[in-house]
Design an enzyme around this catalytic site. Structure first.
Site, PDB file in Angstrom:
ATOM      1  N   GLU A 129       0.873  -1.186   0.000  1.00  0.00           N
ATOM      2  CA  GLU A 129       0.000   0.000   0.000  1.00  0.00           C
ATOM      3  C   GLU A 129       0.908   1.233   0.000  1.00  0.00           C
ATOM      4  OE1 GLU A 129      -3.474   2.019   2.830  1.00  0.00           O
ATOM      5  OE2 GLU A 129      -2.385   0.250   3.503  1.00  0.00           O
ATOM      6  N   GLU A 144       5.082   8.672  -4.039  1.00  0.00           N
ATOM      7  CA  GLU A 144       5.605   8.271  -2.736  1.00  0.00           C
ATOM      8  C   GLU A 144       6.586   7.107  -2.880  1.00  0.00           C
ATOM      9  OE1 GLU A 144       2.505   7.808   0.176  1.00  0.00           O
ATOM     10  OE2 GLU A 144       1.678   9.796  -0.240  1.00  0.00           O
TER      11      GLU A 144
END
Length: 841
Positions: free
Chosen positions: A543, A552
């Protein structure tokens, strides 16, 4: 749903001035208190000044036209007396220009106690954009006096009448005045300035373009035959020399002929239906002249935080949804809703059209104040004055989708985040706090999708053996819980490992293992890029997605974790894509450029729950056929990648395979101001299960999910785009040679499509731009006086190619010619070398 503020426009005559000293309430204060206590209104609206102020200003600042024959009949004594009278007025006027100020009898609001529930309007008769230079400057002095009174009383707002479409050439003068007014009171000034802008121009709606210029004729009259109440003047009494504009006005009046003695010319601002001059033709289907006025004003005022819009719905709404959507990105603090905007229903009650209802619901996210006027004039057979208020309450209380498609159920989660600039996470450099994890874990949709994907992947594995599932970046364990539920649903057996580098989150994992999971889960502490695991896995679950998919560092993290997977192993997610679209947002642009922000703030991407934002791109290929979709894909990442060169530990030797670049061409159907780019992502988890914040796909892929907000790439300077133009966007995802950081760079260019008609000999010459800034009708040769076309050198402009050289790929055949394009603007490169913004590895 929050209660929306609604103001009642007090009808005339207004209450008289106070006759009793404080603390006795004034007549106006009593009227306000009585109105608000006996109705469901929250505020009242009224003019700050009255007719006595207008009469004094006109006496001091305007000079009527004089009949030459009448002047010739005056005796010497009469002429001398008239001159003395004029000199006295001139002296009084200059004293007023020097000292300024209003008189008590000229204002309607005199006490602080009266001001708190008041929405004040400035004088409608002032013309800051008059063709007459003297009138412009005297109007500015008058408005300064009114604003000074508003500041003195701490009035929340002063609504200023709109500039005139007839005087578009002098709009910069209007905007300059507003900019100067915003400096009054200094940085601590409380009173806002709101410009009353019509939602449309009726002539433009009828003709789908501005009316042609016409020679001014006699002034309009009312039904009774008297002159309009709007300004009636031919020149100012200013002592400055006669300007060129005044000379032009005199010539215009001479052409009109037939004037009566003492007649003054009515200003062009007296009617929104007046013919306009100096307006460039607009592309059919884009009524943008009133919005363009506002865009000019707020740009020259530097996006001042105390400047807002009062959107006047007196005129019909534009038929184009795209044209209306522009206002969702503007600081619309007030909506002026007169009784004339309503239509009677079958029973004679006042209602709004469905289009107007939808528009008000769409604007509700800005929480504007609605100002209802003329409600006491009995314009509709049934319902009375209160019916207008009740209907607006009904419309504005009806639920509408949340900002950026956020479901209503997520209101509590989204509260306070709308249009708030958040720095993207640095998950490898910084350990997330428990509160951050808690926010992410509130979204049930995301974990329902993950559980479904894991269940389907387990179902595709053999049921006869014990499988291995590894959760990397386990955080506080929500994906571990999803995995355990998926094992139960699929009837499979598996060894479950959870890997986490955050030492504090690892404590939570230890607690959950001890209390909930026991021996069902083995937890491992360390960075997934270098930690050792007991065995390779059949399924790896992560995730690590950001708002732009890869922002990210999911690609870099999963590259390092691919050694966990068996040769036939499955990664969840399997792939993810980044998407981009151009947007307009006055609020985001202003917030990014706040002087309190650090250098480079306008070259830093932000995570934003976009609310007061308008996506300005359109579907289809545009005029030229070369444009892409409204939201376009930038790039894709897939996992696992089996083609990488690995070192001895099983990690890639370099990170260059994760660099990306993309170029996009967007069609801009309606004139707009570009303030930045919005970034979205879509992820393919497994089989037919995915995650999406793509604005046009999210409701199908993962409806009601709210874990991710879009990524905002701001611009250092706003870029005006005419209707029908094309926007070329370039994006790069880059890394340094040592593999220590990742950053984005971006730049845009704008083009205007033009037709390139064929000429004998097979060559091409520039024709007419297709966008909203059309060129001379003599665009292919000499015009009056032998003037060359302003786009005569278009074939040598950037982006314009000879169709034979381009192989015909640049455009389509329109009216016997090819469609090329002229470059009309560009930005600088944002964040070069990651100097202002980067994510550390």
């Amino acid at each position: 749903m929050p209660r929306h503020t609604i103001a009642f426009s007090l009808p005339t005559p207004l209450p008289p001035l106070p006759t009793e000293p404080r603390p006795s309430p004034s007549p106006l204060q009593s009227t306000i208190t009585s109105t608000l206590s006996s109705t469901d209104y929250d505020l009242v609206s009224l003019p700050l000044t009255n007719h006595l102020w207008q009469e004094r200003w006109e006496r001091l600042c305007l000079r009527p036209m004089e009949d030459e024959e009448e002047v010739a009949r005056l005796t010497a004594q009469q002429a001398e007396a008239r001159e003395r009278e004029r000199e006295a007025v001139d002296r009084e006027a200059d004293l007023w220009r020097r000292d300024g100020g209003l008189r008590r009898e000229e204002v309607n609001v005199t006490r602080l106690e009266e001001s708190q529930a008041v929405v004040a309007t400035a004088s409608e008769w002032l013309e800051l954009d008059s063709p007459d230079e003297g009138i412009r400057f005297d109007s500015e002095l008058a408005l300064r006096a009114e604003l000074a009174q508003a500041l003195h009383l701490s009035l929340p707002v002063l609504i200023i009448p709109a500039p005139s479409l007839a005087n578009r050439a002098h709009l910069p003068s209007y905007a300059r005045t507003i900019s100067n007014l915003l400096q009054m009171g200094g940085p601590s000034a409380f009173t806002q300035i709101s410009i009353k802008i019509p939602v449309s121009d009726p002539v433009e709606l009828i003709t789908q373009g501005p009316a042609p210029s016409v020679t001014p004729g006699p002034p309009p009259t009312s039904a009774s035959g008297s002159l309009s109440n709007k300004h009636k003047r031919i020149s100012s009494l200013s002592t400055r020399p006669t300007s060129m504009h005044q000379a032009q006005l005199g010539a215009m009046m001479a052409q009109a002929g037939g004037q009566n003695p003492g007649l003054r010319v009515v200003s062009g601002a007296s009617s929104t239906l007046s013919a306009r001059s100096g307006m460039a033709p607009l592309t059919a289907g884009d009524p943008s002249s009133t919005w363009e006025m506002w865009d000019c004003i707020r740009t020259l005022c530097g996006y001042h935080p105390r400047l807002s819009v009062t959107l006047d719905l007196t005129n019909p709404l534009p038929p184009s949804v795209g044209a209306l959507a522009r206002w969702t990105a503007e600081p619309v603090k007030y909506i002026w809703l007169p009784a004339e905007s309503y239509i009677p229903n079958a029973k004679g009650y006042p209602v709004l059209s469905k289009a107007c209802q939808a528009f008000l619901r769409g604007m509700a996210k800005q929480n504007p104040t609605y100002i209802l006027s003329h409600t006491t004039l009995s314009r509709h057979p049934n319902g009375g004055a209160n019916a207008y208020l009740q209907y607006v309450r009904h419309v504005t209380n009806t639920s509408a989708p949340g900002p950026n498609g956020i479901p209503a159920a997520a209101d509590e989660f989204a509260s306070g985040y709308a249009d708030y600039l958040q720095a993207p996470l640095q998950p490898l450099m910084d350990d997330l706090g428990s509160a951050t994890y808690d926010v992410f874990e509130r979204d049930p949709v995301k974990y329902r999708q993950y559980e479904e994907a894991i269940t389907l992947a387990l179902g595709d594995l053999p049921a006869t053996r014990r499988n291995v599932v590894t959760v990397v970046g386990a955080g506080r364990g929500p994906l571990v819980a999803c995995t355990l539920r998926a094992l139960q649903r699929s009837g499979r057996q598996a060894n479950v490992y959870a890997v986490e580098k955050n030492a504090n989150a690892y404590i939570t994992l230890q607690e959950r293992k001890a209390i909930e999971w026991q021996d069902d889960v083995q937890i491992l502490f360390g960075d997934m890029r270098n930690v050792e695991v007991p065995e390779q896995c059949d399924i790896m679950v992560s995730e690590l997605l950001g708002s732009f998919g890869d922002n990210e560092l999911s690609p870099e993290c999963l590259d390092g974790a691919m050694r966990f997977l068996k040769p036939s192993g499955i990664s969840i997610p399997i792939s993810y894509t980044a998407h981009v679209a151009p947007i307009s947002s006055s609020k985001l642009f202003h917030d990014v450029h706040q002087p309190t922000r650090p250098a480079g703030a306008a070259e830093t991407p932000y995570v934003v729950m976009m609310s007061q934002v308008n996506m300005i791109s359109g579907d289809g290929g545009g005029v030229s056929g070369r444009c892409g979709e409204r939201v376009q894909q930038c790039w894709q990442f897939e996992h696992p990648r089996r083609d990488l060169i690995l070192d001895a530990s099983g990690t890639p030797l370099t990170n260059t395979h994760n660099t990306r670049s993309s170029t996009h061409t967007f069609h801009i159907p309606h004139a707009a101001t570009l303030h930045g780019l919005a970034g979205y992502f879509e992820a393919h988890l497994y089989s037919n299960v995915g995650l999406s914040i793509h604005p046009e796909n999210a409701h199908r892929v993962s409806p009601d999910m709210f874990s991710w907000f879009p990524l905002f790439f701001p611009l250092k300077e706003a870029l005006y785009l005419p209707s029908g133009s094309e926007l070329e966007v370039n994006l790069w995802r880059l890394c340094d040679s040592k593999g220590r950081k990742i950053w984005y760079e971006w730049a845009v260019e704008s083009y205007l499509p033009i037709t390139l008609p064929s000429v004998p000999g097979g060559g091409l010459v520039p024709g007419t731009p297709v966008g909203s800034r059309n060129v001379s009708s003599a665009s292919t040769g000499g015009g009056p006086g032998g003037q060359p076309s302003p786009v005569m050198d278009a074939p040598f402009s950037p982006g314009v190619m000879n169709m034979n050289q381009a192989g015909g790929i640049l455009g389509t055949n329109v009216g016997g010619g090819e469609v090329g394009r002229i470059k009309i603007g560009q930005t600088s490169l944002h964040n070069p070398g990651g100097v202002h913004s980067w994510v550390g590895l």
